[in-house]
Motif scaffolding. Structure first.
Motif, mmCIF file in Angstrom:
data_model
loop_
_atom_site.group_PDB
_atom_site.id
_atom_site.type_symbol
_atom_site.label_atom_id
_atom_site.label_comp_id
_atom_site.label_asym_id
_atom_site.label_seq_id
_atom_site.Cartn_x
_atom_site.Cartn_y
_atom_site.Cartn_z
ATOM 1 N N GLY A 121 0.814 -0.980 0.224
ATOM 2 C CA GLY A 121 -0.081 0.111 -0.016
ATOM 3 C C GLY A 121 0.214 1.281 -0.136
ATOM 4 N N ALA A 122 0.224 2.581 0.360
ATOM 5 C CA ALA A 122 1.503 3.847 0.201
ATOM 6 C C ALA A 122 2.207 3.444 1.495
ATOM 7 C CB ALA A 122 0.099 4.175 1.184
ATOM 8 N N ARG A 123 3.219 4.207 1.237
ATOM 9 C CA ARG A 123 3.940 4.385 1.536
ATOM 10 C C ARG A 123 4.954 5.431 2.499
ATOM 11 N NH1 ARG A 123 7.788 -0.622 2.272
ATOM 12 N NH2 ARG A 123 7.475 -2.332 0.310
ATOM 13 N N LEU A 124 4.088 6.693 1.653
ATOM 14 C CA LEU A 124 4.420 7.466 2.899
ATOM 15 C C LEU A 124 2.808 8.146 4.009
ATOM 16 C CD1 LEU A 124 6.509 9.300 1.051
ATOM 17 C CD2 LEU A 124 7.488 7.784 2.968
ATOM 18 N N ALA A 125 3.260 8.076 4.957
ATOM 19 C CA ALA A 125 1.862 8.734 5.979
ATOM 20 C C ALA A 125 2.346 9.684 6.628
ATOM 21 C CB ALA A 125 1.040 7.611 5.968
ATOM 22 N N ALA A 126 0.857 10.798 6.803
ATOM 23 C CA ALA A 126 1.509 11.745 7.995
ATOM 24 C C ALA A 126 1.140 11.500 9.236
ATOM 25 C CB ALA A 126 0.758 13.449 7.344
ATOM 26 N N CYS A 127 2.277 12.374 10.307
ATOM 27 C CA CYS A 127 2.190 11.639 11.399
ATOM 28 C C CYS A 127 1.889 13.456 12.091
ATOM 29 C CB CYS A 127 3.471 11.360 11.960
ATOM 30 S SG CYS A 127 3.181 9.309 11.516
ATOM 31 N N GLY A 128 1.172 13.244 13.387
ATOM 32 C CA GLY A 128 0.933 13.972 13.945
ATOM 33 C C GLY A 128 0.353 14.987 13.169
ATOM 34 N N GLY A 129 -0.929 15.515 12.815
ATOM 35 C CA GLY A 129 -1.584 16.169 11.958
ATOM 36 C C GLY A 129 -1.768 16.145 10.590
ATOM 37 N N GLY A 130 -0.420 15.950 10.519
ATOM 38 C CA GLY A 130 -0.658 15.397 9.030
ATOM 39 C C GLY A 130 0.027 17.096 8.287
ATOM 40 N N ALA A 131 0.178 17.774 8.518
ATOM 41 C CA ALA A 131 0.448 19.512 8.161
ATOM 42 C C ALA A 131 2.113 19.626 8.986
ATOM 43 C CB ALA A 131 -0.683 20.480 8.481
ATOM 44 N N ALA A 132 2.327 20.754 8.382
ATOM 45 C CA ALA A 132 4.035 20.430 7.695
ATOM 46 C C ALA A 132 3.759 22.457 9.091
ATOM 47 C CB ALA A 132 4.259 21.397 6.875
ATOM 48 N N ARG A 133 4.918 22.043 10.322
ATOM 49 C CA ARG A 133 5.210 23.206 11.231
ATOM 50 C C ARG A 133 6.103 24.217 10.924
ATOM 51 N NH1 ARG A 133 3.816 19.591 15.520
ATOM 52 N NH2 ARG A 133 1.587 18.502 15.304
ATOM 53 N N GLU A 134 5.633 25.487 11.048
ATOM 54 C CA GLU A 134 6.570 26.385 11.127
ATOM 55 C C GLU A 134 6.506 27.179 12.657
ATOM 56 O OE1 GLU A 134 7.131 30.644 9.341
ATOM 57 O OE2 GLU A 134 5.356 29.848 9.227
ATOM 58 N N LEU A 135 8.241 27.013 12.806
ATOM 59 C CA LEU A 135 8.355 26.452 14.016
ATOM 60 C C LEU A 135 9.052 28.563 14.061
ATOM 61 C CD1 LEU A 135 10.461 23.278 13.953
ATOM 62 C CD2 LEU A 135 8.993 24.166 14.929
ATOM 63 N N GLY A 136 9.135 29.272 13.441
ATOM 64 C CA GLY A 136 10.276 30.473 13.458
ATOM 65 C C GLY A 136 11.108 31.023 13.470
ATOM 66 N N ALA A 137 12.078 29.725 13.209
ATOM 67 C CA ALA A 137 13.871 29.624 13.381
ATOM 68 C C ALA A 137 14.580 28.826 12.094
ATOM 69 C CB ALA A 137 13.973 29.587 14.876
ATOM 70 N N ARG A 138 15.263 28.807 11.618
ATOM 71 C CA ARG A 138 15.902 28.130 10.516
ATOM 72 C C ARG A 138 15.650 26.630 11.304
ATOM 73 N NH1 ARG A 138 19.943 28.679 5.525
ATOM 74 N NH2 ARG A 138 19.767 26.137 5.324
ATOM 75 N N VAL A 139 15.423 25.799 10.830
ATOM 76 C CA VAL A 139 16.352 24.590 12.113
ATOM 77 C C VAL A 139 17.610 24.130 10.538
ATOM 78 C CG1 VAL A 139 15.398 21.951 11.736
ATOM 79 C CG2 VAL A 139 13.341 23.409 12.280
ATOM 80 N N TRP A 140 18.585 23.615 11.514
ATOM 81 C CA TRP A 140 19.857 23.400 11.107
ATOM 82 C C TRP A 140 19.758 21.294 10.813
ATOM 83 C CZ3 TRP A 140 23.037 25.861 7.897
ATOM 84 C CH2 TRP A 140 22.618 27.670 8.171
ATOM 85 N N GLU A 141 19.109 20.825 11.850
ATOM 86 C CA GLU A 141 19.271 19.905 12.246
ATOM 87 C C GLU A 141 18.498 19.416 13.209
ATOM 88 O OE1 GLU A 141 20.925 15.867 12.341
ATOM 89 O OE2 GLU A 141 21.433 17.384 10.736
#
Length: 1090
Positions: A121-141
């Motif tokens: 079946g589907a190989r990729l599925a979203a977790c944690g509500g499915g939407a991307a989160r904007e954190l307000g600062a760049r994520v380096w790692e």
């Protein structure tokens, strides 16, 4: 666009539908946004999650399922981030047998968590509500911490513990000071007390903090002379690898980053130099680093800082690298949009292949391989010997002085492989034919009164298995065709089949030949670089009359009988008619000669020492060149082409003094053997059991022998261009039975190539169909002419490409469905014409003593002038308009836009008429025409114009839309008035509309979809739909697209199944993206006043 202008031809409008839905004033709502349906973007992140490889390409994550030793297959694709590209993927460590693996994807200020399912079946599925989160600062790692939380390294040197489940919340956060600008980061530890951050800075230092005491750095690792771009930490070994702008990779002994008993001083253990550009990614395989750089190379280093294994194949800079802990697989990705999987070889050789000296008797003049373990050597005195490779023993085949000095050697294997024909010719015109394994059965002939200059075997369709065709060239360009038949226990029987005359030249002998499958035709290549087509229909009478002439016996003949045989053969030869070429392509491969001729798939392929191979076809008994290919940079001597059963094309040639076998499919060198160059005698043989390369060096025969290995590399996503895509045009749609409709595009790039590709909306991936490599500089503009409707053979289009060095190339493209190919579409290319403004410069003598005027002129825009007819001319002509970087207008241009913000209109009626008259009278080479005084100049913008489009309204006037460097859009409505008598054409501006600051950056693409509907695209990565009304331009919708550094867009209409009209557009820059949107609905009717 700095340094140039834009141009667009203006002629009769294309036929449009009579029914057009107009967007009425005030109808701003209801306009559907453009949605992305296909994307090709640089690969910026790679990660193995169990038996699945994940690749971040733009905002998407693509999955590939690995199946042991079998090929990896695509398993799905999903958009995970918004308005940014995936810069990192990190899989959660855990047991290998789980049903799903959680993976965090991050880029910019965005973060999302995916579940990679191991089952069907589907190989990729979203977790944690499915939407991307904007954190307000760049994520380096990002790193998985205890309890399934995330430890993050953020912009500004901050370290945080983040709970992504639910609504998302910060658990702990600390700021690390005293480091400066960060460029990369790596995290170690799971709990907050042991969490440590190592960051690479723009100043070239690696700084280490502990999250619990982050006010000041714990350690500084100094040594790099440029910004640190990538880090990799191996906790079990306490090793930290860093990659830098200074093209180096360093290995540090740091122990436990979070402190404790395993902490070490951070000394530098290893410094690795070997990349030719910045190093963008690094990983650790045991104690040794593996790095990927912008020089398109992935290097695996040994413990002493040397290159243990170099992997090449990508067309552009590498950006991502991943190692699979189990199995040793390696994955690479880069700016070319490609992903490649490298499986480990059974044995990795250190350095170049080792050549073994065979200690040949005498001084060898020529060497030949008859199978991987049979080596023939012809010495300077004319003796022939065979080496039994396993035993290393030489066995004499013919005594010295058998053919005399200046001998030639050629062999052709017989069925079974145990026996082979061997032909020898010398400077006195004699020919000896012997069957290896039966040295006493030799046929001796005297072919010419002078020396034999060329000798080669050729495969002829329809011959019995015990017969082979031999061609020999002698003095004055005479060439003989002989059929040689093997008779067990007796000398070979030679049949004289044909006699040919080569065209006059200084080096007048053939170098290679091939009989065409069509029958009755022979293609030869000569030492002058020409290709020749001869008739070769041999009559039964001629063959019967030739049988007894060279009918040798099993025992050697005495001198008297030999002299009678040679005289009889020369007399019989003179009685044959001599054939002249039916078709000659003089100097096709330059003055250095043609090296091979091959027939495959109904086409003819030729190679030469000019570094190119050409594809030809037979048309009315004439040779027609379809396309020229330059396989790779630096390969200046091509010797042979070999088509593999798996569909790969192997190119044999020489790069400097190395013998190279280059794969067209993977774009890498399969073999690279230092031998001293191709001017010496050499031979290459490959079989399913072994591969061998023999060459003469230092007065001996050298042999490289090895067992074949399975292909190490698998292409998961095909590479498009190595540099920025500068232009794009849509060729059309190809309907393939059993498949969705495929859009076919052609793109031009800074890497000097144009690529015809098929893009599927179902898989969202692009597959290159063919590459055009005739340009010597960047391809800046594309134009299409004479599009033909679908036919039984496919859809035909005339393509023009232009760019640097003021060069224009013309091709005819024929695209059709082909279920046997990987893309289900095939594209046949015919190179029609070529032109350069400085062609006269190449013909000048002593040009090295002269100063070239304006050597950097380049075409910036190209357009085909519609409405011009040349049907009464003997040859059809197309009229082009081209804008140049020096500010001048060449060819025939109606509307031009320049860097001062002006849009200028010209009357080209008389210039076109003069050009047609000149062509009709045949007055020699066509030259650029003067356009005279412009009709009208409109100052549309305050600075340079980057995009221009013209659209004729149903009422007759023309809409001219332009976009500028200052982000503004200008639209003017023009009416053309034809003067009476001596009065010329007049242009009247009926309406002008401008929208300042329509975009936040340069507007590099604009299209008029309907008289009241416009589409614009900018470097700010916004695609905006506008409504043109009496009051100006009103924004209907804005869509973010994922192609940085936008260069151009193209649009077309699509009618859906229900009759609904929609628009599609393709954008190019650092990648390629196709978007689709529906036409805005009709506004509701106005209510009548009460």
């Amino acid at each position: 666009m700095s340094g140039g202008g834009r141009g667009s031809a203006w002629g009769p409008a294309n036929e449009r539908r009579a029914q057009r839905r107009r967007v009425e004033p005030g109808d701003g709502g209801g306009a559907a946004k453009m949605e992305s349906v296909a994307l090709v973007a640089p690969v910026t992140a790679l990660e193995f999650a169990g038996d699945v490889l994940l690749a971040g390409t733009g905002p998407e994550v693509a999955a590939f399922r690995l199946s042991g030793a079998g090929p990896a297959v695509a398993a799905g694709r999903r958009i995970v981030l918004r308005e940014t590209s995936v810069q990192g993927l990190r899989a959660e460590p855990g047991p290998a047998g789980g049903a799903a693996v959680r993976v965090v994807a991050f880029g910019g200020r965005w973060l999302a968590v995916l579940a990679v399912r191991r089952g069907g079946g589907a190989r990729l599925a979203a977790c944690g509500g499915g939407a991307a989160r904007e954190l307000g600062a760049r994520v380096w790692e990002a790193r998985w911490a205890a309890g399934g939380r995330l430890a993050l390294a953020l912009g500004g040197g901050a370290v945080a513990l983040y709970e992504w489940r639910g609504g998302g919340r910060w658990l702990r956060r600390a700021s690390c000071g005293g480091a400066g600008a960060l460029r990369c980061a790596v995290l170690a530890g799971t709990g907050w007390e042991r969490l440590a951050l190592a960051a690479g800075t723009a100043a070239g230092a690696v700084v280490v903090w502990r999250a619990a005491a982050a006010e000041t750095p714990r350690r500084r690792l100094l040594g790099h002379r440029g910004a640190v771009l990538a880090l990799c930490y191996a906790a079990p070994r306490g090793l930290l690898a860093s990659a830098s702008e200074d093209r180096s990779v360093r290995l540090w002994a740091v122990g436990a980053l979070g402190g404790g008993p395993g902490e070490r001083d951070g000394s530098c253990l290893l410094v690795c130099y070997g990349h030719g550009a910045r190093v963008a990614a690094v990983a650790l395989r045991g104690p040794c680093p593996v790095s990927a750089g912008e020089d398109s190379a992935c290097l695996e280093w040994d413990g002493g800082g040397g290159v243990r294994r170099a992997r090449r194949g990508h067309r552009g800079a590498l950006r991502a690298l991943a190692l699979r802990p189990a199995g040793g697989c390696l994955a690479t990705g880069g700016d070319d949009g490609g992903v490649r999987l490298w499986r480990p070889r059974r044995a990795v050789s250190d350095g170049a292949p080792v050549a073994v000296a065979l200690r040949a008797p005498g001084r060898p003049r020529a060497v030949l391989l008859v199978g991987p373990r049979r080596v023939l050597a012809l010495d300077e005195e004319g003796g022939l010997a065979e080496c039994e490779v396993p035993a290393g023993r030489w066995v004499p085949v013919l005594p010295p002085a058998a053919v005399g000095p200046r001998g030639l050697l050629a062999a052709a294997p017989l069925p079974g492989g145990a026996e082979a024909f061997c032909a020898l010719a010398g400077g006195d015109g004699r020919l000896l034919v012997v069957v290896l394994g039966h040295a006493g059965t030799t046929t001796k002939l005297r072919l010419f009164e002078g020396a034999v200059h060329g000798l080669s075997w050729a495969t002829r369709p329809g011959l019995p298995s015990d017969t082979a065709a031999l061609l020999a060239s002698g003095p004055n360009g005479e060439m003989l065709w002989l059929d040689v038949t093997h008779r067990p226990g007796q000398a070979p029987c030679v049949w004289l089949m044909g006699r040919y005359l080569l065209p006059p030249c200084k080096q007048r002998w053939h170098t290679c030949a091939a009989f065409l499958p069509q029958g009755g035709l022979l293609v030869c290549g000569d030492r002058r670089g020409s290709l020749l087509l001869f008739p070769c229909s041999s009559s039964p009478e001629l063959a019967a009359g030739s049988t007894g002439i060279a009918d040798g016996s099993a025992s050697p003949a005495n001198e008297d009988s030999g002299s009678e045989l040679e005289l009889s053969y020369l007399l019989q030869k003179e009685g044959l008619p001599i054939e002249t070429p039916l078709s000659v392509l003089f100097g096709l491969h330059g003055k250095t000669g043609v090296t091979s001729v091959t027939c495959h798939g109904g086409y003819i392929y030729s190679t030469g020492r000019d570094g190119c191979y050409r594809q030809l076809r037979l048309q009315d008994q004439k040779l027609e060149v379809l396309q020229k290919h330059r396989p790779c940079k630096g390969l200046q001597w091509l010797e042979e082409l070999r088509f593999t059963p798996g569909g790969d094309l192997l190119v044999l040639g020489f790069h400097a003094d190395n013998f190279v076998v280059w794969s067209s499919r993977t774009g890498e060198n399969l073999h690279c053997i230092p031998c001293g160059g191709g001017h010496r005698s050499w031979s290459y043989c490959s079989s399913p059991s072994a591969e061998a390369f023999a060459f003469v060096k230092c007065g001996d025969v050298m042999l490289c022998h090895r067992q074949p290995e399975p292909c190490e590399q698998q292409v998961l996503l095909s590479s498009l261009h190595g540099r920025e895509i500068t232009c794009v045009q849509r060729l059309g749609t190809v309907e393939v039975p059993g498949h969705t409709a495929l859009n076919v595009f052609v793109t031009g790039s800074e890497d000097t190539t144009a690529c015809v590709l098929a893009l599927s909306e179902h898989s969202r991936a692009a597959v290159p169909l063919t590459r055009l490599s005739d340009h010597i500089s960047s391809v800046r503009a594309l134009a299409l002419a004479r599009p033909a409707g679908p036919s039984a053979k496919g859809s035909s289009t005339l393509l023009f490409s232009a760019g640097g060095r003021a060069q224009i190339e013309c091709y005819r493209l024929l695209c059709a469905a082909d279920l046997a190919s990987e893309s289900a579409v095939a594209c046949q290319v015919t190179h029609v014409a070529s032109h350069r403004l400085d062609e006269h410069w190449e013909r000048k003598k002593n040009r090295h003593k002269l100063v070239k005027v304006d050597p950097e002129t380049r075409y910036m825009s190209l357009s085909v002038i519609p409405g011009t007819s040349s049907e009464h001319l003997p040859t059809p002509w197309e009229f082009l308009a081209a804008a140049c970087s020096d500010g001048s207008v060449r060819r025939h241009l109606l509307c031009s836009a320049a860097t001062d913000g002006s849009v200028t209109f010209w009357d080209i009626t008389n210039p076109i008429k003069d050009a047609v008259d000149a062509l009709h009278q045949g007055e020699g080479e066509m030259q650029p025409l003067a356009l005279g005084t412009p009709l009208l100049t409109v100052m549309a913008h305050s600075c340079g114009v980057n995009s221009l489009h013209i659209h004729q309204t149903p009422e007759g006037p023309y809409l001219v839309a332009s976009g500028s460097d200052d982000g503004s859009i200008h639209v003017c409505l023009l009416e053309v008035a034809l003067g009476e008598g001596t009065a010329g054409t007049c242009l009247c501006v009926l309406e002008r509309v401008a929208r300042p600051c329509a975009h936040a950056a340069h507007v590099t693409g604009i299209r008029v979809l309907q008289p009241d509907l416009l589409l614009s695209a900018s470097v700010d990565q916004r695609l905006t739909l506008w409504r043109r009304g009496p009051g100006g331009l009103d924004m209907l919708s804005t869509t973010f697209f994922h192609v940085p550094d936008l260069a151009e867009l193209d649009c077309w209409e699509v009618t859906e199944a229900g009759g609904e009209l929609s628009y599609c557009c393709v954008l190019c820059g650092q990648g390629l993206e196709v978007l689709r949107g529906t036409c805005p609905p009709e506004p509701p009717p106005l209510e009548a006043p009460q």
